[in-house]
Enzyme design. Sequence first.
Site, PDB file in Angstrom:
ATOM      1  N   ARG A  54      -3.837  14.820  14.948  1.00  0.00           N
ATOM      2  CA  ARG A  54      -2.540  15.349  15.391  1.00  0.00           C
ATOM      3  C   ARG A  54      -1.367  14.511  14.869  1.00  0.00           C
ATOM      4  NH1 ARG A  54       0.709  15.381  20.720  1.00  0.00           N
ATOM      5  NH2 ARG A  54       1.555  17.486  20.860  1.00  0.00           N
ATOM      6  N   ILE A  90       6.118  20.843  18.672  1.00  0.00           N
ATOM      7  CA  ILE A  90       4.657  20.939  18.546  1.00  0.00           C
ATOM      8  C   ILE A  90       4.182  21.014  19.995  1.00  0.00           C
ATOM      9  CG2 ILE A  90       4.485  18.383  18.323  1.00  0.00           C
ATOM     10  CD1 ILE A  90       1.855  18.809  16.767  1.00  0.00           C
ATOM     11  N   SER A  91       3.382  22.039  20.321  1.00  0.00           N
ATOM     12  CA  SER A  91       2.978  22.246  21.713  1.00  0.00           C
ATOM     13  C   SER A  91       2.206  21.045  22.244  1.00  0.00           C
ATOM     14  CB  SER A  91       2.092  23.493  21.834  1.00  0.00           C
ATOM     15  OG  SER A  91       2.767  24.638  21.362  1.00  0.00           O
ATOM     16  N   GLN A  92       2.264  20.904  23.569  1.00  0.00           N
ATOM     17  CA  GLN A  92       1.493  19.865  24.265  1.00  0.00           C
ATOM     18  C   GLN A  92       0.000  20.088  24.003  1.00  0.00           C
ATOM     19  OE1 GLN A  92       2.470  20.003  28.424  1.00  0.00           O
ATOM     20  NE2 GLN A  92       0.722  18.698  28.981  1.00  0.00           N
TER      21      GLN A  92
END
Length: 218
Positions: free
Chosen positions: A41, A67-69
């Site tokens: 990530r 950027i999503s959790q």
Amino acid sequence: MIDATKDTSRHQGLRKKLIDELQQKGITDEQVLQAMRAVPRHLFFDSVFTERAYEDKAFPIAAGQTISQPFTVAYQSQLLRVKPREKVLEIGTGSGYQAAILHQMGAKVYSIERQRTLFSTASALLRELGYTSIQTFYGDGFEGLPTYAPFDKIIITAGASVIPEKLLHQLKTGGFMVIPFGDKSQKMLRITRNGDHQFSQEEFGDFTFVPLLPGKVN
Ligand code: SAH
């Protein structure tokens, strides 16, 4: 291929901790956990945030997007129940991270982004990291990809205040869409296509996403 100097054992250690945290928060699907263990990530981030890439948080990317959790990525991926070689359409490429996770889960991934800068950056990054079979598109996700339809699954990674009708009709019968639905905050929905004009809906937890917006931005 992912360069070992860019994905060190320290990063891998942090990633393992994050996976433990996701399991504690209720993610049980091994296929999802494996994929999140594999995808680095931190390489999908602006360098100012790299050190924090394995916190369970959303972070800013370009064009005012996020950027999503990790929990949200895991949750949506789990609801998607990807089987090997299924065709999955993602709306909202953003950083490219969710697309990489779906690819790692065995899907044939198509992903659309409306912001040209994000489309360009994510496409180049995915290529550089070796995710060459992920197909990225610059366009309006509301239109879907009629040329490549039908899809087994569709995942929307932005908050939708309306259900994109055209996308429902790009699903195979028996296929489904995972979509955060709502204005300021969203309920996660899974909408299954049961027949030509028959759909059913299941409701899951509450989330907050950046908005799904019409049109594309240069
Ligand atoms: N899946 C991304 C999350 C990015 S946030 C990731 O893993 O990083 C949601 C993204 O959806 C934003 O980049 C936003 O620009 C994009 N988006 C919003 N409306 C869209 C639309 N109609 N079509 C395509 N992308 C859209």
